[in-house]
Structure formats: structure tokens, C-alpha cells
Design a protein around this motif. Structure first.
Motif, PDB file in Angstrom:
ATOM      1  N   PRO A   1       0.832  -1.210   0.000  1.00  0.00           N
ATOM      2  CA  PRO A   1       0.000   0.000   0.000  1.00  0.00           C
ATOM      3  C   PRO A   1       0.864   1.257   0.000  1.00  0.00           C
ATOM      4  O   PRO A   1       1.913   1.299   0.658  1.00  0.00           O
ATOM      5  CB  PRO A   1      -0.803  -0.117   1.297  1.00  0.00           C
ATOM      6  N   ILE A   2       0.437   2.268  -0.725  1.00  0.00           N
ATOM      7  CA  ILE A   2       1.176   3.527  -0.781  1.00  0.00           C
ATOM      8  C   ILE A   2       0.207   4.695  -0.660  1.00  0.00           C
ATOM      9  O   ILE A   2      -0.943   4.621  -1.073  1.00  0.00           O
ATOM     10  CB  ILE A   2       1.985   3.669  -2.087  1.00  0.00           C
ATOM     11  N   MET A   3       0.713   5.778  -0.076  1.00  0.00           N
ATOM     12  CA  MET A   3      -0.082   6.989   0.062  1.00  0.00           C
ATOM     13  C   MET A   3       0.017   7.819  -1.213  1.00  0.00           C
ATOM     14  O   MET A   3       1.116   8.091  -1.692  1.00  0.00           O
ATOM     15  CB  MET A   3       0.406   7.827   1.252  1.00  0.00           C
ATOM     16  N   ILE A   4      -1.128   8.216  -1.751  1.00  0.00           N
ATOM     17  CA  ILE A   4      -1.124   9.042  -2.960  1.00  0.00           C
ATOM     18  C   ILE A   4      -1.760  10.406  -2.725  1.00  0.00           C
ATOM     19  O   ILE A   4      -1.569  11.327  -3.516  1.00  0.00           O
ATOM     20  CB  ILE A   4      -1.835   8.324  -4.123  1.00  0.00           C
ATOM     21  N   ASN A   5      -2.536  10.544  -1.644  1.00  0.00           N
ATOM     22  CA  ASN A   5      -3.154  11.830  -1.322  1.00  0.00           C
ATOM     23  C   ASN A   5      -3.156  12.039   0.192  1.00  0.00           C
ATOM     24  O   ASN A   5      -3.127  11.079   0.965  1.00  0.00           O
ATOM     25  CB  ASN A   5      -4.600  11.891  -1.831  1.00  0.00           C
ATOM     26  N   LYS A   6      -3.224  13.285   0.592  1.00  0.00           N
ATOM     27  CA  LYS A   6      -3.342  13.607   2.011  1.00  0.00           C
ATOM     28  C   LYS A   6      -4.776  13.376   2.486  1.00  0.00           C
ATOM     29  O   LYS A   6      -5.712  13.308   1.693  1.00  0.00           O
ATOM     30  CB  LYS A   6      -2.969  15.074   2.261  1.00  0.00           C
ATOM     31  N   ASN A   7      -4.926  13.259   3.786  1.00  0.00           N
ATOM     32  CA  ASN A   7      -6.243  13.253   4.404  1.00  0.00           C
ATOM     33  C   ASN A   7      -6.704  14.703   4.509  1.00  0.00           C
ATOM     34  O   ASN A   7      -6.048  15.537   5.141  1.00  0.00           O
ATOM     35  CB  ASN A   7      -6.155  12.608   5.791  1.00  0.00           C
ATOM     36  N   SER A   8      -7.836  15.014   3.879  1.00  0.00           N
ATOM     37  CA  SER A   8      -8.285  16.413   3.805  1.00  0.00           C
ATOM     38  C   SER A   8      -9.123  16.850   5.010  1.00  0.00           C
ATOM     39  O   SER A   8      -9.537  18.005   5.088  1.00  0.00           O
ATOM     40  CB  SER A   8      -9.115  16.618   2.529  1.00  0.00           C
ATOM     41  N   THR A   9      -9.367  15.954   5.968  1.00  0.00           N
ATOM     42  CA  THR A   9     -10.313  16.283   7.039  1.00  0.00           C
ATOM     43  C   THR A   9      -9.730  17.085   8.200  1.00  0.00           C
ATOM     44  O   THR A   9     -10.481  17.820   8.849  1.00  0.00           O
ATOM     45  CB  THR A   9     -10.947  15.000   7.608  1.00  0.00           C
ATOM     46  N   PRO A  10      -8.436  16.979   8.542  1.00  0.00           N
ATOM     47  CA  PRO A  10      -7.961  17.689   9.727  1.00  0.00           C
ATOM     48  C   PRO A  10      -8.238  19.197   9.661  1.00  0.00           C
ATOM     49  O   PRO A  10      -7.951  19.856   8.648  1.00  0.00           O
ATOM     50  CB  PRO A  10      -6.457  17.403   9.729  1.00  0.00           C
ATOM     51  N   ALA A  11      -8.822  19.739  10.727  1.00  0.00           N
ATOM     52  CA  ALA A  11      -9.140  21.166  10.797  1.00  0.00           C
ATOM     53  C   ALA A  11      -9.460  21.515  12.251  1.00  0.00           C
ATOM     54  O   ALA A  11      -9.794  20.642  13.068  1.00  0.00           O
ATOM     55  CB  ALA A  11     -10.328  21.509   9.894  1.00  0.00           C
ATOM     56  N   SER A  12      -9.373  22.767  12.556  1.00  0.00           N
ATOM     57  CA  SER A  12      -9.810  23.222  13.880  1.00  0.00           C
ATOM     58  C   SER A  12     -11.344  23.298  13.901  1.00  0.00           C
ATOM     59  O   SER A  12     -11.985  23.384  12.850  1.00  0.00           O
ATOM     60  CB  SER A  12      -9.216  24.597  14.182  1.00  0.00           C
ATOM     61  N   TYR A  13     -11.941  23.223  15.097  1.00  0.00           N
ATOM     62  CA  TYR A  13     -13.403  23.369  15.204  1.00  0.00           C
ATOM     63  C   TYR A  13     -13.746  23.904  16.584  1.00  0.00           C
ATOM     64  O   TYR A  13     -12.900  23.958  17.492  1.00  0.00           O
ATOM     65  CB  TYR A  13     -14.095  22.033  14.932  1.00  0.00           C
ATOM     66  N   SER A  14     -14.982  24.292  16.737  1.00  0.00           N
ATOM     67  CA  SER A  14     -15.432  24.839  18.014  1.00  0.00           C
ATOM     68  C   SER A  14     -16.784  24.239  18.372  1.00  0.00           C
ATOM     69  O   SER A  14     -17.696  24.175  17.540  1.00  0.00           O
ATOM     70  CB  SER A  14     -15.550  26.368  17.918  1.00  0.00           C
ATOM     71  N   GLY A  15     -16.899  23.782  19.610  1.00  0.00           N
ATOM     72  CA  GLY A  15     -18.181  23.322  20.130  1.00  0.00           C
ATOM     73  C   GLY A  15     -18.839  22.257  19.286  1.00  0.00           C
ATOM     74  O   GLY A  15     -18.291  21.180  19.063  1.00  0.00           O
ATOM     75  N   ALA A  16     -20.058  22.590  18.804  1.00  0.00           N
ATOM     76  CA  ALA A  16     -20.862  21.622  18.058  1.00  0.00           C
ATOM     77  C   ALA A  16     -20.724  21.781  16.545  1.00  0.00           C
ATOM     78  O   ALA A  16     -21.618  21.378  15.790  1.00  0.00           O
ATOM     79  CB  ALA A  16     -22.313  21.749  18.473  1.00  0.00           C
ATOM     80  N   ASP A  17     -19.630  22.384  16.084  1.00  0.00           N
ATOM     81  CA  ASP A  17     -19.424  22.498  14.637  1.00  0.00           C
ATOM     82  C   ASP A  17     -19.534  21.122  13.979  1.00  0.00           C
ATOM     83  O   ASP A  17     -19.074  20.119  14.535  1.00  0.00           O
ATOM     84  CB  ASP A  17     -18.026  23.054  14.338  1.00  0.00           C
ATOM     85  N   PRO A  18     -20.136  21.041  12.801  1.00  0.00           N
ATOM     86  CA  PRO A  18     -20.164  19.762  12.076  1.00  0.00           C
ATOM     87  C   PRO A  18     -18.745  19.368  11.649  1.00  0.00           C
ATOM     88  O   PRO A  18     -17.940  20.216  11.261  1.00  0.00           O
ATOM     89  CB  PRO A  18     -21.049  20.047  10.862  1.00  0.00           C
ATOM     90  N   LEU A  19     -18.434  18.087  11.758  1.00  0.00           N
ATOM     91  CA  LEU A  19     -17.111  17.586  11.393  1.00  0.00           C
ATOM     92  C   LEU A  19     -17.135  17.082   9.957  1.00  0.00           C
ATOM     93  O   LEU A  19     -18.122  16.524   9.476  1.00  0.00           O
ATOM     94  CB  LEU A  19     -16.699  16.455  12.342  1.00  0.00           C
ATOM     95  N   ASN A  20     -16.030  17.281   9.277  1.00  0.00           N
ATOM     96  CA  ASN A  20     -15.904  16.870   7.882  1.00  0.00           C
ATOM     97  C   ASN A  20     -15.951  15.346   7.797  1.00  0.00           C
ATOM     98  O   ASN A  20     -15.116  14.650   8.371  1.00  0.00           O
ATOM     99  CB  ASN A  20     -14.574  17.387   7.313  1.00  0.00           C
TER     100      ASN A  20
END
Length: 316
Positions: free
Chosen positions: A48-67
Motif C-alpha cells: 500500500p502507498i499513500m497518494i493523497n493527504k487526508n483532507s479532514t484535519p481542521a480546527s473546530y469549536s463546540g458543536a461544529d459539524p465535522l468533515n
């Protein structure tokens, strides 16, 4: 002498020497075997090899919807097993001429040294190639593992034209011979680097190794002790060892590999790790043969972090 005794002498006294010499004598091969993983089998080797980054990491606050996006982050290289062998012969005439176990062991040692030399030259040469040698039976070597689709489009059944993340760094000069310079090395070293993930070794021809040494002042001609202890003289570039390997091509011009060994793994079949096959009689001949068998494949899981510089000349 019985076949059992022949096999016992060879297995006990000869095979360990042969394996050591194969693994240590060729510098590129020796480095690859430092990252060995043993497998128990399979129709092919999958990496297995990585071809793309994981696009989900981000900051959030409280009840913000998560990616919740699903990223296509991985694909897999697939390779066939590359098999190698060397044959050791013992004839009836050998038996007549050599009395006693010591004499036989000495003869087998000489025969084994010849087999070892041929085996390491074959494996060392194939390691520099693209896997098409001997009707595509050769291991898939550096020429395929480190390319940007200029010469080898498909690596491990993955197209570099489709998945550009598996392209390596490739520096050519339009087929025109050029001189080795420090700025040229620096540019390509930077192209092969991502943060602190950088090439770990530089491997080139003896001619270009000598040319590089001439570019250094005596006060900075230092080397890497670990590589020297393996029997390979070296100097440093960017604090990484520069090593000469006779198997690196000089045709049509010289080449310089920048290799990130952190991302190379030599997968070896556990049942074919230089396995010794006992002597057996050849039907219709006064000859007994034994074999040394190997199966494996070197795989580069991050081609973009290695590179090659071509069109070099030690006289330019």
C-alpha cells in the motif's frame, strides 16, 4: 563421497560464506538488504502507498459539524516474485581427485566462490535495472523504482501518468554530457526532500565518485562510519554518504542516484532466503548438483522522495 556428506559440508562451511559475500560485496544491494521484510508467500507482493493527504484535519469549536469526507488516500503497488539461483557442481572426477572431507570442502569453497561472484553480479546488475531483464524475470530495480515516467511509466502496476504522486525526481540534460557541480546536486537533493524526509544515500559510478571527491576541499572529505564498516569507502554530501558502485550504469552516460532508503523495503520469501538445495545426481552423468535459491523484490513506497541525475560525465 556420499551426497549427504557433500551437502552437509556445503551447508555447514560454504553457504554462510556465500550469503555473506552476496549481501555485503555490492554496496547498493547491501543497503537494500538492511531493510528486509520476510513474507510467507502469496501470488504477488502488495505494498500500500499513500497518494493523497487526508483532507479532514481542521480546527473546530463546540458543536461544529465535522468533515465526513472520504478521501482516496491509498493505492497499492503489486509485484511478482523475482527468483534467483546459483548452481554448485561436483563431478565424479572431483571425487577421485579429492580424498577426505577437508579436500572436498576446499574444492567446494572454490566452486562456491565462483557461484557467489556470479550471483552477486547478477543481482547487483538487476538491482540497477528496470525489471525487464531476462524476459521480465529480473527484480524491478532502481531504474523503475526511481523515475518520473520518462523511461518507466508503470511501476508496480500503477501508472505514473495517472497517479503523479508516484513520480520520482529526474534530472536530465537532453542527452548531452554535463559536468557534476555542487549546485546541481543541491537542487536535486532539495527536490527529493520533504521536511525532514530526505535522501539517505547517494550512489554513483566510480568515475563520478572520483569527480565529486575532486570538488571537495580536503577539510570536508569526511565519510560515514557505518557505511565504511560495511567495507564501502565513502564521503559525504549533505551529511549523507556518497558511495561508488561498479554496477551503476555508465552507458550512454554516468548516473547519480539519490535514494531515500527509509522508503525501500526488500521483501524476501521466507522459504527462499538463499535456501540451499542438497546435492542430487544428474541422470546419465557422473555429476551431482546443488542450488542456492532466492526469491524477493525491492519496493520503493515513496518514489517522489528519491531521484536520479543522468547525462553526467567525469570528463566534462
Amino acid at each position: 563421497m556420499s551426497l549427504d556428506t557433500l551437502s552437509s559440508v556445503t551447508y555447514r562451511e560454504i553457504i554462510p560464506y556465500v550469503v555473506d559475500q552476496v549481501l555485503l560485496s555490492n554496496p547498493t544491494l547491501a543497503l537494500m538488504f538492511q531493510n528486509t521484510v520476510f513474507l510467507d508467500g502469496g501470488t504477488h507482493i502488495s505494498q500500500p502507498i499513500m497518494i493523497n493527504k487526508n483532507s479532514t484535519p481542521a480546527s473546530y469549536s463546540g458543536a461544529d459539524p465535522l468533515n465526513m469526507a472520504v478521501d482516496d488516500e491509498l493505492t497499492s503497488f503489486e509485484f511478482n516474485w523475482a527468483q534467483y539461483y546459483a548452481t554448485i557442481m561436483y563431478t565424479g572426477l572431483d571425487d577421485l581427485r579429492n580424498g577426505g572431507e577437508n579436500a572436498v570442502a576446499n574444492l567446494l569453497r572454490i566452486r562456491s566462490q565462483i557461484a557467489e561472484k556470479s550471483l552477486r553480479e547478477t543481482m547487483g546488475s538487476d538491482l540497477q535495472g528496470d525489471g525487464t531483464g531476462n524476459n521480465n524475470k529480473a527484480m524491478v530495480g532502481l531504474a523503475a523504482a526511481i523515475d518520473d515516467a520518462t523511461n518507466v511509466v508503470t511501476y508496480g502496476n500503477v501508472s505514473r501518468n495517472t497517479v503523479t504522486a508516484v513520480r520520482s525526481q529526474y534530472s536530465a540534460n537532453g542527452g548531452v554530457a554535463r559536468a557534476l557541480t555542487i549546485p546541481l546536486l543541491i537542487t536535486n537533493y532539495q527536490n527529493c526532500s520533504k521536511d525532514n524526509d530526505r535522501p539517505t544515500h547517494h550512489i554513483t559510478t566510480p568515475g563520478m565518485f572520483g569527480k565529486y571527491v575532486q570538488l571537495l576541499t580536503p577539510t570536508i572529505r569526511t565519510g560515514d562510519d557505518a557505511t565504511a564498516n560495511m567495507g564501502h569507502p565513502n564521503v559525504l554530501f549533505m551529511m549523507r554518504p556518497v558511495i561508488a558502485d561498479d554496477q551503476v550504469t555508465t552507458t550512454p552516460r554516468h548516473k547519480w542516484w539519490m535514494i531515500n532508503m527509509r522508503h525501500f523495503t526488500f521483501y524476501v520469501h521466507r522459504a527462499r532466503n538463499f535456501m540451499f538445495v542438497p546435492f542430487a545426481r544428474v541422470p546419465g552423468q557422473d555429476v551431482a548438483l546443488s542450488h542456492i535459491l532466492f526469491a524477493g523484490q525491492p519496493i520503493n513506497d515513496q518514489p517522489r522522495l528519491s531521484g536520479q541525475i543522468v547525462d553526467l560525465s567525469p570528463t566534462a
